[in-house]
Design a protein around this motif. Sequence first.
Motif, PDB file in Angstrom:
ATOM      1  N   ASP A   1       0.853  -1.143  -0.072  1.00 13.50           N
ATOM      2  CA  ASP A   1      -0.002   0.008   0.029  1.00 13.50           C
ATOM      3  C   ASP A   1       0.930   1.359   0.026  1.00 13.50           C
ATOM      4  N   ALA A   2       1.979   1.122   0.590  1.00 14.60           N
ATOM      5  CA  ALA A   2       2.937   2.503   0.950  1.00 14.60           C
ATOM      6  C   ALA A   2       3.464   2.760  -0.502  1.00 14.60           C
ATOM      7  N   ASP A   3       3.986   1.555  -1.003  1.00 16.68           N
ATOM      8  CA  ASP A   3       4.453   1.620  -2.334  1.00 16.68           C
ATOM      9  C   ASP A   3       3.661   2.644  -3.528  1.00 16.68           C
ATOM     10  N   ARG A   4       2.305   2.046  -3.253  1.00 14.15           N
ATOM     11  CA  ARG A   4       1.277   2.620  -4.180  1.00 14.15           C
ATOM     12  C   ARG A   4       0.896   4.041  -3.968  1.00 14.15           C
ATOM     13  N   SER A   5       1.268   4.312  -2.530  1.00 17.40           N
ATOM     14  CA  SER A   5       0.826   5.908  -2.178  1.00 17.40           C
ATOM     15  C   SER A   5       1.486   6.777  -2.774  1.00 17.40           C
ATOM     16  N   TYR A   6       3.017   6.491  -3.381  1.00 21.98           N
ATOM     17  CA  TYR A   6       3.838   7.400  -3.738  1.00 21.98           C
ATOM     18  C   TYR A   6       3.345   8.480  -4.950  1.00 21.98           C
ATOM     19  N   ARG A   7       3.392   9.844  -4.633  1.00 25.52           N
ATOM     20  CA  ARG A   7       3.255  10.749  -5.675  1.00 25.52           C
ATOM     21  C   ARG A   7       4.553  11.544  -5.962  1.00 25.52           C
ATOM     22  N   ALA A   8       4.949  11.393  -7.212  1.00 27.79           N
ATOM     23  CA  ALA A   8       6.033  12.144  -7.709  1.00 27.79           C
ATOM     24  C   ALA A   8       6.342  13.600  -7.444  1.00 27.79           C
ATOM     25  N   GLN A   9       5.036  14.162  -7.153  1.00 29.43           N
ATOM     26  CA  GLN A   9       4.831  15.571  -7.200  1.00 29.43           C
ATOM     27  C   GLN A   9       5.001  16.069  -5.506  1.00 29.43           C
ATOM     28  N   ASP A  10       4.741  15.134  -4.789  1.00 26.10           N
ATOM     29  CA  ASP A  10       4.912  15.371  -3.204  1.00 26.10           C
ATOM     30  C   ASP A  10       6.241  15.817  -2.775  1.00 26.10           C
ATOM     31  N   ARG A  11       6.422  16.705  -1.842  1.00 21.99           N
ATOM     32  CA  ARG A  11       7.674  17.399  -1.163  1.00 21.99           C
ATOM     33  C   ARG A  11       7.363  17.082   0.344  1.00 21.99           C
ATOM     34  N   SER A  12       8.777  16.852   0.872  1.00 25.61           N
ATOM     35  CA  SER A  12       8.991  16.859   2.332  1.00 25.61           C
ATOM     36  C   SER A  12       8.560  18.532   2.729  1.00 25.61           C
ATOM     37  N   ALA A  13       8.435  18.309   4.310  1.00 29.78           N
ATOM     38  CA  ALA A  13       8.136  19.724   4.846  1.00 29.78           C
ATOM     39  C   ALA A  13       9.310  20.893   4.536  1.00 29.78           C
ATOM     40  N   SER A  14      10.333  20.278   4.613  1.00 36.35           N
ATOM     41  CA  SER A  14      11.863  21.052   4.504  1.00 36.35           C
ATOM     42  C   SER A  14      11.977  21.449   2.746  1.00 36.35           C
ATOM     43  N   GLY A  15      11.103  20.640   2.008  1.00 31.50           N
ATOM     44  CA  GLY A  15      11.504  20.760   0.480  1.00 31.50           C
ATOM     45  C   GLY A  15      12.825  20.189   0.072  1.00 31.50           C
ATOM     46  N   LEU A  16      13.547  19.481   0.906  1.00 31.90           N
ATOM     47  CA  LEU A  16      14.895  18.779   0.546  1.00 31.90           C
ATOM     48  C   LEU A  16      14.425  17.546  -0.077  1.00 31.90           C
ATOM     49  N   VAL A  17      13.654  16.874  -0.103  1.00 31.23           N
ATOM     50  CA  VAL A  17      13.427  15.455  -0.891  1.00 31.23           C
ATOM     51  C   VAL A  17      11.928  15.563  -1.388  1.00 31.23           C
ATOM     52  N   GLY A  18      11.803  14.713  -2.620  1.00 36.03           N
ATOM     53  CA  GLY A  18      10.513  14.356  -3.362  1.00 36.03           C
ATOM     54  C   GLY A  18      10.954  14.340  -4.624  1.00 36.03           C
ATOM     55  N   GLY A  19      10.260  13.534  -5.314  1.00 40.35           N
ATOM     56  CA  GLY A  19      10.024  13.432  -6.824  1.00 40.35           C
ATOM     57  C   GLY A  19      11.461  12.680  -7.428  1.00 40.35           C
ATOM     58  N   ASP A  20      12.382  12.143  -6.671  1.00 35.35           N
ATOM     59  CA  ASP A  20      13.359  11.331  -7.119  1.00 35.35           C
ATOM     60  C   ASP A  20      12.842   9.940  -7.789  1.00 35.35           C
ATOM     61  N   GLY A  21      12.113   9.243  -6.887  1.00 33.11           N
ATOM     62  CA  GLY A  21      11.363   8.075  -7.436  1.00 33.11           C
ATOM     63  C   GLY A  21      10.812   8.087  -8.874  1.00 33.11           C
ATOM     64  N   GLY A  22      10.221   9.360  -9.056  1.00 39.02           N
ATOM     65  CA  GLY A  22       9.508   9.225 -10.551  1.00 39.02           C
ATOM     66  C   GLY A  22      10.770   9.733 -11.592  1.00 39.02           C
ATOM     67  N   LYS A  23      11.779  10.415 -11.238  1.00 41.75           N
ATOM     68  CA  LYS A  23      12.712  10.612 -12.084  1.00 41.75           C
ATOM     69  C   LYS A  23      13.477   9.154 -12.513  1.00 41.75           C
ATOM     70  N   MET A  24      13.739   8.468 -11.369  1.00 43.87           N
ATOM     71  CA  MET A  24      14.303   7.069 -11.519  1.00 43.87           C
ATOM     72  C   MET A  24      13.502   6.107 -12.386  1.00 43.87           C
ATOM     73  N   ALA A  25      12.185   6.215 -12.302  1.00 43.75           N
ATOM     74  CA  ALA A  25      11.200   5.383 -13.206  1.00 43.75           C
ATOM     75  C   ALA A  25      11.264   5.901 -14.416  1.00 43.75           C
ATOM     76  N   ASP A  26      11.450   7.252 -14.540  1.00 47.58           N
ATOM     77  CA  ASP A  26      11.253   7.616 -16.206  1.00 47.58           C
ATOM     78  C   ASP A  26      12.640   7.398 -16.808  1.00 47.58           C
ATOM     79  N   TYR A  27      13.568   7.379 -16.045  1.00 47.12           N
ATOM     80  CA  TYR A  27      15.016   7.105 -16.891  1.00 47.12           C
ATOM     81  C   TYR A  27      14.915   5.536 -17.169  1.00 47.12           C
ATOM     82  N   ALA A  28      14.416   4.570 -16.295  1.00 50.36           N
ATOM     83  CA  ALA A  28      14.522   3.197 -16.426  1.00 50.36           C
ATOM     84  C   ALA A  28      13.700   3.002 -17.687  1.00 50.36           C
ATOM     85  N   LYS A  29      12.825   3.794 -18.022  1.00 43.04           N
ATOM     86  CA  LYS A  29      11.833   3.464 -19.154  1.00 43.04           C
ATOM     87  C   LYS A  29      12.248   3.713 -20.483  1.00 43.04           C
ATOM     88  N   ARG A  30      13.472   4.489 -20.230  1.00 45.70           N
ATOM     89  CA  ARG A  30      14.237   5.030 -21.883  1.00 45.70           C
ATOM     90  C   ARG A  30      14.695   3.943 -22.388  1.00 45.70           C
TER      91      ARG A  30
END
Lengths: 224, 291
Positions: B53-82
């Motif tokens: 369930d946690a894996d499915r809850s991921y949204r690439a547009q989400d950012r942490s409260a500090s703004g330091l992390v978020g979106g990299d899971g989406g980048k990696m999936a996009d790169y792998a698709k190439r």
Amino acid sequence: MNLFDILGPVMVGPSSSHTAGAVRIGQVARALLGQRPVRANLLLHGSFASTGKGHGTHQALVAGLLGLSPDDPRVPDSFALAEEQGLEFSFGDCALREVHPNSVLVTLEGSEGGRLEMGASSPGGGRIQVFQVDGLDTSFNGELPTLVVHNSDQPGCVSQVTGVLAARGINVAALQLNRGRRGGSAVMVIQCDQPIPPEAADDIRALPAILRVSCYAPKQEVPQ
Amino acid sequence: MIEFTSIQQMLDSALEDCLPLWEAILRADCHSQNISREQSLAKMQAMLQAMEDADRSYRAQDRSASGLVGGDGGKMADYAKRGDALCGPFLSEVMAGALRMGECNACMKRIVAAPTAGACGVLPAVLLPYARQFGADREALVQALYIASGFGMVIAARASISGAEGGCQAEIGSAAAMAAPALVHLQGGTPVQMANACAMAVKNLLGLVCDPVGGLVEVPCVKRNVIGAMDALSAAQMALAGIESRVPADQVLDAMAEVGRSLPHTLRETGKGGLAATPFGQQYAPEKPEP
């Protein structure tokens, strides 16, 4: 330590100490108030104060006060939920002496006029330690059914209260008693091996010299 | 049955009772918690479900409260698709999964601490893509989770699973050392190979410090879930190839405990040393609370 201390808990991130433990502190405070909280003041100490914002500690504490669990996906939205449910809250910083860096002082006012002041720490892994109730020192972790009794400092109180528990076959795992001054008010914290039925709490309320009785029941995690 | 305090003792106890290792761990848990086999299995199935369930809850547009992390899971999936990705599809999936889970945690999603919230990405990052790639069913995955937790119990008893106590080797290192024997189990390896996989996974991350920027579970924690997952895969593959850890697993854990104790305070989750002390990290240093 059991298997599910290693794999688990299921919790809302990012930190077992700053988020999951903070929710549990709120839950225990709500239970000890014994009514729906309408006003809360939360004073954060140490690492809770300095890194709480980035860990969602504020939302986590309020979520617990609303009765949410550490794994409730609504934890991050607790501020909006508090507004809906009529809980006003405020935050501040404090510097306490000789407590764990992850600590908070909670002052609550309930829907029926009840009040509670509680100090608690979250040392790690989602575990907590309540170190103060209404200005008197305590030390319990909320992992067992816990009875908190405010009484006048008079002879026989402990025996009468434990008598009620004994009559219902409830075994006492740990008992603490502290008083402000001789003949003043005292707080008894009784951790039990069995769940404490509401009738037992009522029987204790009916005893002489008992000022207030509240119970905390840890969530039964094992699916039945 | 008593709690396992050494890997050797855990392996011996399964051998004596003629049980598969995962079954011996399950029975020890039922005994120590005083619950039925069905209750323990139901709880472990719930852990697996919560990971999915946690894996499915991921949204690439989400950012942490500090703004330091978020979106990299989406980048990696996009790169792998190439199609010309450096690592193959399976490894790319593992890396993307580790980033997704680490980011979910930082963005206040519901996750499974394994063994900690900061290291929650390692186990699901190897197990979920494994199930898709190799067709493992839920029963096999639940067995693998018992293997992971059994090894985790011994690590907690002999060394540590807390960054504040033992540095990041105790969090990401422990997660990798739990995931590696779980993979060996899924691939049909022996308990001795599982012990070797655990030992090699720990050795490869021995001494890893806990130096989070701003004291937050974000930088470098999220990306270290990737190295934890890759460590688990490489240690499992070495063990399955018959490669042994020269230093016995229990001695490796004792070394991990000793290294943890030797780490200075600044490198044990205080946010005061390492990456946290860099000029970049200093910008996120916690505010001093008002006295």
